[in-house]
Scaffold this active site. Structure first.
Site, PDB file in Angstrom:
ATOM      1  N   VAL A  28       0.838  -1.208   0.000  1.00 20.39           N
ATOM      2  CA  VAL A  28       0.000   0.000   0.000  1.00 20.39           C
ATOM      3  C   VAL A  28       0.868   1.252   0.000  1.00 20.39           C
ATOM      4  O   VAL A  28       0.575   2.228  -0.704  1.00 20.39           O
ATOM      5  CB  VAL A  28      -0.960  -0.012   1.202  1.00 20.39           C
ATOM      6  CG1 VAL A  28      -1.708   1.314   1.313  1.00 20.39           C
ATOM      7  CG2 VAL A  28      -1.967  -1.154   1.076  1.00 20.39           C
ATOM      8  N   LYS A  29       1.964   1.235   0.761  1.00 22.52           N
ATOM      9  CA  LYS A  29       2.843   2.408   0.788  1.00 22.52           C
ATOM     10  C   LYS A  29       3.458   2.662  -0.592  1.00 22.52           C
ATOM     11  O   LYS A  29       3.552   3.815  -1.042  1.00 22.52           O
ATOM     12  CB  LYS A  29       3.957   2.212   1.818  1.00 22.52           C
ATOM     13  CG  LYS A  29       5.035   3.305   1.828  1.00 22.52           C
ATOM     14  CD  LYS A  29       4.468   4.673   2.175  1.00 22.52           C
ATOM     15  CE  LYS A  29       5.510   5.790   2.033  1.00 22.52           C
ATOM     16  NZ  LYS A  29       6.645   5.661   2.921  1.00 22.52           N
ATOM     17  N   LEU A  30       3.865   1.620  -1.272  1.00 23.11           N
ATOM     18  CA  LEU A  30       4.470   1.795  -2.585  1.00 23.11           C
ATOM     19  C   LEU A  30       3.460   2.333  -3.595  1.00 23.11           C
ATOM     20  O   LEU A  30       3.786   3.193  -4.423  1.00 23.11           O
ATOM     21  CB  LEU A  30       5.075   0.477  -3.065  1.00 23.11           C
ATOM     22  CG  LEU A  30       6.290  -0.008  -2.256  1.00 23.11           C
ATOM     23  CD1 LEU A  30       6.672  -1.422  -2.670  1.00 23.11           C
ATOM     24  CD2 LEU A  30       7.470   0.929  -2.410  1.00 23.11           C
TER      25      LEU A  30
END
Length: 271
Positions: free
Chosen positions: A161-163
């Site tokens: 999700v962060k990427l």
């Protein structure tokens, strides 16, 4: 809780300060006298080795700069950690790293979205991947500096999700560069656009940052090191999974044109 910490730098030190302020007992890896004095003034205990960091800790937090650094320090920590302890990864990196380390110990990947000022205010966004039981055990740690704390799935999903978040953020900056270019073609100055667009439906987190910086170029250069690193990681992960970035890739190219020093990482995402 008894905690170990590796990576008390730009992002890590305010985490340590908040942890100490929440009455956690924190041992921090320190290898210089100046850093030792600073962290001990914060109320942490400075220790010289990874084994010291892990000794007796209920959880060990890693907040180094790169995935490669995580791979360097994690094995020594895991070897010294007590059974049942948690390893928490705040570094943005490959989901495969969290998956591989989790073969030996309970790993939570919890990359952050925000900056040091958000940590100090207790409002850094945490994107957390891991088993539900482990994440619940970690919540007293995360609450020291994180809000919201978003459990987004199993181990590795925090990184995924962060990427995606950072790929979209980079694309937003690239789209803003294209919008400024369009404005120039139509006879509208960048200053006028950055005054007007944040008041309309085109507003976004990226646009707010650009408007405060005064130009797309200024904001992009300030964020370029971190954005370039994370876009390179997402490009690698997507390629390994046989996917592609689609329309995001063209926006990344527009950003790469603004940032010659980071163009290689950004432009390769378009392939």
């Amino acid at each position: 809780m008894r905690l170990g910490f590796v990576g008390a730098g730009r992002m890590g030190r305010p985490m340590v300060q908040r942890l100490v302020g929440a009455d956690h007992r924190v041992k921090v890896l320190v290898r210089s006298g100046a850093a030792k004095a600073a962290l001990e003034s914060d109320g942490a205990t400075a220790v010289p080795t990874l084994a010291d960091v892990a000794d007796g800790a209920e959880a060990v937090l890693i907040c180094v700069h790169t995935d490669e650094q995580v791979k360097e320090v994690a094995p020594g920590l895991i070897d010294a950690m007590r059974p049942g302890a948690l390893l928490i990864l705040h570094t943005t990196g490959s989901p495969a790293t969290a998956d591989a380390l989790g073969d030996r110990i309970e790993v939570i990947d919890a990359p952050v979205s925000g900056g040091p000022h958000d940590i100090l205010a207790g409002h850094i966004t945490l994107l957390v991947g891991g088993a539900s039981e482990a994440v619940e055990r970690a919540r007293p740690i995360f609450r020291s500096y994180g809000d919201p704390i978003l459990h987004v799935g199993g181990r590795g999903n925090g990184q995924r999700v962060k990427l995606i978040n950072n790929a979209l953020f980079a694309a937003n900056i690239g789209l803003l560069a294209a919008a400024v270019d369009l404005g120039a073609q139509l006879g509208v100055t960048e200053e006028a656009l950055l005054t007007a667009l944040p008041q309309g439906s085109a507003n976004s987190y990226a646009l707010g940052g650009v408007a405060r910086a005064g130009s797309v170029g200024t904001f992009a250069r300030a964020a370029g090191e971190f954005v370039g690193k994370d876009v390179a990681v997402v490009r690698q992960v997507v390629a390994e999974l046989g996917g592609d970035l689609g329309a995001l890739a063209a926006a990344h190219q527009a950003l790469a044109d603004l940032l010659p020093e980071h163009a290689r990482a950004l432009a390769r995402s378009s392939r």
